[in-house]
Structures are given as C-alpha cells and as structure tokens.
Scaffold this active site. Structure first.
Site, PDB file in Angstrom:
ATOM      1  CE1 TYR A  56      10.995 -22.172  28.517  1.00  0.00           C
ATOM      2  CE2 TYR A  56      11.051 -24.159  27.172  1.00  0.00           C
ATOM      3  CZ  TYR A  56      11.690 -23.235  27.982  1.00  0.00           C
ATOM      4  OH  TYR A  56      13.032 -23.377  28.247  1.00  0.00           O
ATOM      5  CG  HIS A 140      12.852 -24.483  33.790  1.00  0.00           C
ATOM      6  ND1 HIS A 140      11.685 -24.266  33.089  1.00  0.00           N
ATOM      7  CD2 HIS A 140      13.786 -23.675  33.210  1.00  0.00           C
ATOM      8  CE1 HIS A 140      11.907 -23.387  32.135  1.00  0.00           C
ATOM      9  NE2 HIS A 140      13.171 -23.004  32.196  1.00  0.00           N
TER      10      HIS A 140
END
Length: 337
Positions: A56, A140
C-alpha cells in the site's frame, strides 16, 4: 467494541476494522494530516483493529499508520500487515507507481514468499511502522505462488507465532478457493477474504466459509462494497465493481437490492456492511477509511440494526443465494460500537 477471539491464538478482533490502503494514496493523494486524523478518529470511535501492507503506497501506509498509532497503549489495539511483496530499490523509475497508488516509484515490489523473504519483509515493516511487533501477519495475494507460500512462508510465520513473536497468521486474497486450501492444508489461523462474500457475490459459500466453519477458523471480510457499487444508497452507472466499471446487469441487481433495503428502513451500504456477519465464521469487517468523515460514516452505518426480515426477502426474491445463513446480524452483530 464487541470483540471476537481468533481460535487458539491470543488475538481478539473488534467487529469493525480500519483498512489503511487508502491512506497509502490509493487512487489519489491523501494529505498526511488527513490520514493521521482518520486514524485518530477511528481510535476515538472505538476501532481497535488496523490493517496495512508494504504494497500500500510502497510503504507509505505502514509509515503513516505506525506514526499515528505510536504513543497509544500497545496492548490496546491489534495491527496486521502482510508479506509476499518485498520493497526493493527501483533501478528504472518512471516517476510514479503504476499499481494504483499515487506515490513516487523509487521502490518497486518483488514477489518473495521464501523464508528469507518473509523475515526481511517483517523486519522492514517493523522499521517503517516504528512498532515493536505485529499481532497478525497475512500472506498477501499468493495466487501464483502456492507452493512457496504454503511450503516456506507459512512454516516461517508459524514458527514466529509459536515463539510468541506474532499472535496469529493468515492469508489474504481476492479469491476464495485457494483460501480454503490454506485453511485445510496449512497452519494458518485465519484468512482475509476480499469481495467474495458480499450482497453481490456469495461464492465463498462454496469453499472457504464451509472450511472455516468446519475447522473453527476465522475469516476477516474486506471489499464488502465490491469496489464501490454497494457503497451508495442508490447505485448508478459508471460505479466500480471489482476494480472495473460495473456491468449493467450488476448495477440493476444492486438497485433491486437497494430497493429492498429501503423497504426495510435501512440502506444499501449499511446492509452491505452487515451482510458478511450473517455467517458465523466471519468475525470482522474491515473497511478502507481515508478521512475522519469516512470513519464517522462507516461507524454510524456499522451501528445500525439490520432486520433479519431483510435477508429473508432478499433470499425470497433471488437477490442473494438461498443457502445464505440466517446469522442474526440484526439482533447481535450490528451494534458493536
């Protein structure tokens, strides 16, 4: 806030979580003071679970979230981050990141689910956040890396969990089938399910949710608005579904669901937030929150009581699957703040 414990771990999650992807400048710039104010407002509103990732904003989200939480009592909140994408120097920068975040591309992402990659990623995350530990760590998006993720990354995380360095370990993905495999075939404690148990997509009922219920493992639901189509009272053409323009048939279906919500005295986004909690294995809904206004709106929506008759009507009209459980979210799960 009402909390739920992740089985066989010391970790408890509040029913509503703060997703920090947007304060990493997802799609557009979020000023630093606005990002900090969002985290502070979440804290003041009773939110105690915060989720981030190196991906992110190429580390920006982790830096901002860690900075905002620093100084708060460490045992009073839960923070999760992720492994699988190492951030390394970019020897061919073009100026800006090309994966949806408005940040400079001095760094780039490098897939790595090896034991060494996991340890390096965790060390870098702790450095960026300035925190002493992580409570939950997810793999992830290991979609194309099953073998290395299952055979190297999970055992590395499990060892850290068993040593007490990490509280719980899991995997987060936009698909549900492989998450079911992680639950059944590896030592993960929970999964983060993105977009596959929503008012428009209940495909997780075919795999990961039965696995979680059978094994007594937990599920965190994210992407409950399916990239935006379920986020407004009145869905419109041009809104997004799973990161792309929503097709007309899904817009029409979202509008039909919205009409049923209105008839029951509630709204589409409130129902979209409450719907995942109809399943007993889903212990938390985490939403991206960019500023204090979004935090306050989400907290208010989360606090609404959704009548159980709404789910009955949606099933009866064929707008959600007939095998969606009753859940009782309107009686117990909605007033958590």
């Amino acid at each position: 806030m009402e909390h739920a414990k992740i089985a066989d771990t010391p970790v408890e999650l509040g029913r509503l979580g703060f997703g920090a992807s947007v304060i990493g400048n997802l799609y557009r710039v979020t000023p630093a003071d606005e990002a900090r104010a969002a985290v502070e407002t979440a804290w003041e509103s009773g939110i105690r679970y915060f989720d981030t990732a190196p991906h992110y904003g190429l580390g920006l989200s982790e830096r901002r979230l860690g900075g905002a939480l620093r100084g708060l009592p460490r045992d009073s909140y839960v923070i999760s981050s992720k492994v699988g994408r190492l951030l390394v120097a970019n020897d061919r920068p073009r100026g800006m990141d090309d994966e949806g975040f408005v940040v400079r591309d001095d760094l780039r992402r490098q897939w790595d689910f090896s034991r060494d990659g996991v340890l390096r990623s965790l060390e870098a995350t702790l450095e960026r956040t300035g925190l002493d530990r992580l409570d939950v760590v997810y793999l992830h998006d290991p979609d194309d890396h099953w073998r290395q993720a299952a055979e190297e990354a999970v055992p590395a995380l499990a060892e850290l969990r068993d040593q007490g360095v990490i509280g719980a370990i899991g995997a987060g993905m936009n698909q549900s089938a492989m998450l079911a495999r992680f639950l059944r075939e590896t030592a993960v404690d929970l999964v983060m399910l993105a977009g596959r148990y929503t008012l428009l997509d209940q495909s997780a009922l075919d795999d990961v949710l039965p696995a979680a219920r059978e094994l007594g493992k937990a599920v965190v639901a994210v992407g409950v608005f399916n990239s935006g189509l379920l986020s407004r009272d009145h869905p419109a053409e041009g809104m997004k579904y799973d990161y792309q323009d929503a097709p007309p048939d899904l817009v029409a279906r979202a509008r039909a669901i919205a009409e049923v919500c209105t008839a029951h005295g509630t709204s589409l986004p409130a129902a979209a937030m409450a719907f995942p909690r109809t399943h007993p294995s889903i212990i938390n809904v985490t939403l991206g929150m960019r500023n204090p206004e979004q935090v306050r709106r989400n907290v208010a929506l989360h606090g609404q009581v959704i009548p159980d008759a709404l789910w009955d009507d949606l099933r009866a009209q064929g707008l959600i699957r007939s095998d969606v459980p009753d859940g009782g979210a309107g009686r117990k799960g909605s007033r958590c703040l």
